[in-house]
Write an enzyme that holds these catalytic residues in place. Structure first.
Site, PDB file in Angstrom:
ATOM      1  N   HIS A  50      17.069  48.760  56.683  1.00 14.53           N
ATOM      2  CA  HIS A  50      18.173  47.702  56.549  1.00 14.53           C
ATOM      3  C   HIS A  50      17.825  46.677  55.411  1.00 14.53           C
ATOM      4  CE1 HIS A  50      15.592  45.462  59.013  1.00 14.53           C
ATOM      5  NE2 HIS A  50      16.230  44.334  58.561  1.00 14.53           N
TER       6      HIS A  50
HETATM    7  C1  UD1 Z   1      18.935  40.099  59.429  1.00 16.26           C
HETATM    8  C2  UD1 Z   1      17.932  39.234  58.923  1.00 16.26           C
HETATM    9  C3  UD1 Z   1      16.784  40.273  58.862  1.00 16.26           C
HETATM   10  C4  UD1 Z   1      16.354  41.020  60.002  1.00 16.26           C
HETATM   11  C5  UD1 Z   1      17.809  41.667  60.360  1.00 16.26           C
HETATM   12  C6  UD1 Z   1      17.453  42.559  61.472  1.00 16.26           C
HETATM   13  C7  UD1 Z   1      18.408  37.256  57.212  1.00 16.26           C
HETATM   14  C8  UD1 Z   1      18.124  36.708  56.002  1.00 16.26           C
HETATM   15  N1  UD1 Z   1      17.827  38.604  57.639  1.00 16.26           N
HETATM   16  O1  UD1 Z   1      19.512  40.758  58.435  1.00 16.26           O
HETATM   17  O2  UD1 Z   1      15.573  39.548  58.360  1.00 16.26           O
HETATM   18  O3  UD1 Z   1      15.539  41.922  59.682  1.00 16.26           O
HETATM   19  O4  UD1 Z   1      18.681  40.506  60.705  1.00 16.26           O
HETATM   20  O5  UD1 Z   1      18.787  43.172  61.893  1.00 16.26           O
HETATM   21  O6  UD1 Z   1      18.618  36.467  58.217  1.00 16.26           O
HETATM   22  N2  UD1 Z   1      26.637  42.925  60.887  1.00 16.26           N
HETATM   23  C9  UD1 Z   1      27.172  43.531  61.511  1.00 16.26           C
HETATM   24  N3  UD1 Z   1      27.367  43.251  63.016  1.00 16.26           N
HETATM   25  C10 UD1 Z   1      26.422  42.283  63.083  1.00 16.26           C
HETATM   26  C11 UD1 Z   1      25.627  41.626  62.301  1.00 16.26           C
HETATM   27  C12 UD1 Z   1      25.593  42.145  61.057  1.00 16.26           C
HETATM   28  O7  UD1 Z   1      28.251  44.490  61.219  1.00 16.26           O
HETATM   29  O8  UD1 Z   1      26.285  41.964  64.595  1.00 16.26           O
HETATM   30  C13 UD1 Z   1      26.737  43.499  59.101  1.00 16.26           C
HETATM   31  C14 UD1 Z   1      27.712  42.632  58.432  1.00 16.26           C
HETATM   32  O9  UD1 Z   1      28.233  43.601  57.507  1.00 16.26           O
HETATM   33  C15 UD1 Z   1      26.698  41.762  57.933  1.00 16.26           C
HETATM   34  C16 UD1 Z   1      25.351  42.516  57.381  1.00 16.26           C
HETATM   35  O10 UD1 Z   1      25.343  43.415  58.830  1.00 16.26           O
HETATM   36  O11 UD1 Z   1      27.290  41.383  56.565  1.00 16.26           O
HETATM   37  C17 UD1 Z   1      24.215  41.933  57.459  1.00 16.26           C
HETATM   38  O12 UD1 Z   1      24.188  40.880  58.284  1.00 16.26           O
HETATM   39  P1  UD1 Z   1      23.048  39.695  58.171  1.00 16.26           P
HETATM   40  O13 UD1 Z   1      22.911  38.988  59.244  1.00 16.26           O
HETATM   41  O14 UD1 Z   1      23.515  38.842  56.937  1.00 16.26           O
HETATM   42  O15 UD1 Z   1      21.680  40.386  57.827  1.00 16.26           O
HETATM   43  P2  UD1 Z   1      21.026  41.679  58.286  1.00 16.26           P
HETATM   44  O16 UD1 Z   1      20.974  42.484  57.285  1.00 16.26           O
HETATM   45  O17 UD1 Z   1      21.377  41.971  59.926  1.00 16.26           O
END
Ligand code: UD1
Length: 353
Positions: free
Chosen positions: A201
Site C-alpha cells: 500500500h
Molecule cells: C495510512 C498511513 C500509512 C499506514 C497506512 C495503513 C499516513 C501518511 N499514511 O496510509 O502510514 O501504513 O495508513 O493502512 O498517515 N481509504 C479508503 N478507506 C479508508 C481509508 C482510506 O478507501 O477507510 C482509501 C482512500 O482512497 C484514501 C486512501 O485509501 O484516499 C489512502 O488513505 P490515507 O489515510 O490517506 O493513507 P493510507 O494509504 O491508508
C-alpha cells in the site's frame, strides 16, 4: 490524571489497545479515546476496534481522506477545540501516520504534554510521508517510547535529551501475543495449504502505474510456484483498477480483520509486504518476510529477525523466494522487550509523572 489517546489509521489500533487496557488497571487515570476518522471503512477500522476490545471512541473527528495537507490540517482544526475544552494532562500518539503528526502539532502549541508510542524509528528516506511525520513528532513530543534501541540512538543523535527517552519494547507485539491463540484457530475459507501472503500500500509502490505493474508481474511469477493471497488495501485496489492492471490470477481479497490476518501470517510460507508493522509481526512469528522496499525504519527486523529487503528488484525477489522454497529461509530471533508487556511498561512510566 486525564490521558487522551489519539488514533486514526489501521496500524494505530493494535498499538493503542494494550496501552488502554494497561492504564485501565491504574488508579486515578481517566482515559479519553479520540478517533480522527483518517480510516473510516468498516474493514479498516470498526472490525479492529471489536477484535482488539477497544471501547467506542469518545470523540470521532470524522476527517476522512484527502491530500496530506488537507487531511493533516483538518485533523488539527477539529482536534484543537476538543483539547482546549477538555484540558488533558497527557496526550498519547501512536506510530507515524498523519493523525500522529497533526496531534503533536496541536498539542505542542497549546502547551499540552505528548507521549509518542513507537518513537525513534527512521528509514532515512524523506520521500516517505511517514518519515516526515516521525521526525516532526519526535522533535515535539515530551515522552518518547521506543520499540528497539536503534530508536534511542536515532533520537539521541537528533538532540533529544536522554531523560525523555524510554526503551519499552514493541507495543504491537502485546496485541499479537494476546490474540495469537484466537488467530491460530481462525480460518479464511478457500485458501490453499501453502501460500505467499502479500500486502502492498505504500504510495511509492502503488501510486505509479509502471512500478505497480512491475510488482504485480513479479507476483504473478511467484504465483506459479506458490499461491499468492493478497488482501488489498482500498488504495491499492483502486490503483489496480484505475491503471487497468491485471491481478486476476492472484487471490485478491478485501482487507481482513486483525485476527484473521494474524492467523494467515502465522501459517504463511512467506510474507511479501511493504508494511512496517508486518515486518515486525513476521519477525516475532518466525515467518520469512520479503519486504518490497529499499529501506526500513525497522532495521532490527533485518539484523535480528526474519526480514529481507528485496526492493523492487524481481531478481532479488526470485532469489529470496527460492531460498524459502528450498527450506533455506533466513532464521531469526525475537528482539528484546518484544514480550507482550510493553503496555504495562508505558503505563508504569506515565503514572509516575
Ligand atoms: C495510512 C498511513 C500509512 C499506514 C497506512 C495503513 C499516513 C501518511 N499514511 O496510509 O502510514 O501504513 O495508513 O493502512 O498517515 N481509504 C479508503 N478507506 C479508508 C481509508 C482510506 O478507501 O477507510 C482509501 C482512500 O482512497 C484514501 C486512501 O485509501 O484516499 C489512502 O488513505 P490515507 O489515510 O490517506 O493513507 P493510507 O494509504 O491508508
Amino acid at each position: 490524571m486525564k490521558i487522551f489517546h489519539i488514533v486514526g489509521a489501521r496500524p494505530n489500533f493494535m498499538k493503542v489497545a494494550p496501552v488502554l487496557s494497561a492504564l485501565k488497571k491504574r488508579d486515578h487515570v481517566v482515559q479519553t479515546l479520540i478517533h480522527t476518522g483518517q480510516h473510516y471503512d468498516v474493514n479498516m477500522s470498526d472490525v479492529f476496534f471489536q477484535q482488539l476490545g477497544i471501547p467506542e471512541p469518545d470523540v470521532n473527528l470524522a476527517v476522512g481522506s484527502g491530500s496530506h495537507a488537507k487531511q493533516t490540517a483538518e485533523i488539527m482544526v477539529r482536534l484543537e477545540p476538543v483539547v482546549v475544552e477538555r484540558q488533558p494532562d497527557m496526550v498519547l500518539v501512536y506510530g507515524d501516520v498523519n493523525s500522529t503528526v497533526a496531534t503533536v502539532l496541536v498539542c505542542a502549541k497549546l502547551g499540552v504534554r505528548v507521549g509518542h508510542v513507537e518513537a525513534g524509528l527512521r528509514s532515512f528516506d524523506r520521500t516517505m510521508p511517514e518519515e516526515i511525520n516521525r521526525l516532526v513528532t519526535d522533535q515535539l513530543a515530551d515522552l518518547l517510547f521506543t520499540p528497539s534501541e536503534d530508536g534511542d540512538e536515532n533520537l539521541r543523535r537528533e538532540g533529544v535529551s536522554a531523560e525523555k527517552i524510554f526503551f519499552v519494547g514493541n507495543v504491537m507485539i502485546d496485541s499479537l501475543v494476546h490474540l495469537l491463540p484466537s488467530a491460530q484457530k481462525s480460518k479464511v475459507d478457500g485458501l490453499p495449504e501453502r501460500y505467499a501472503l502479500v500486502t502492498l500500500h505504500r504510495p511509492a509502490n502503488v501510486d505509479d502505474s509502471a512500478t505497480l505493474k512491475g510488482i504485480l508481474e513479479s507476483l504473478l511469477e511467484v504465483n506459479r510456484d506458490l499461491a499468492v493471497v493478497f488482501p488489498a488495501h482500498p488504495r491499492t485496489r483502486k490503483r489496480i483498477a484505475d491503471f487497468g492492471l491485471n491481478a486476476s490470477q492472484l487471490r485478491v481479497l478485501d482487507p481482513l480483520p486483525y485476527v484473521d490476518f494474524l492467523g494467515l501470517q502465522s501459517r504463511a510460507t512467506v510474507v511479501i509486504t511493504d508494511s512496517g508493522g508486518i515486518q515486525e509481526e513476521t519477525t516475532y512469528l518466525g515467518v520469512p518476510c520479503l519486504t518490497v522496499r529499499e529501506n526500513t525504519e525497522r532495521p532490527i527486523t533485518v539484523t535480528m529477525g526474519t526480514n529481507v529487503l528485496v526492493g523492487r528488484d524481481p531478481e532479488k525477489l526470485r532469489a529470496e523466494l527460492s531460498r524459502v522454497l528450498n527450506g533455506k529461509a533466513k532464521k531469526g530471533t525475537v528482539p528484546p522487550l518484544w514480550d507482550g508487556h510493553t503496555g504495562d511498561r508505558i503505563a508504569d512510566i506515565l503514572v509516575k509523572r
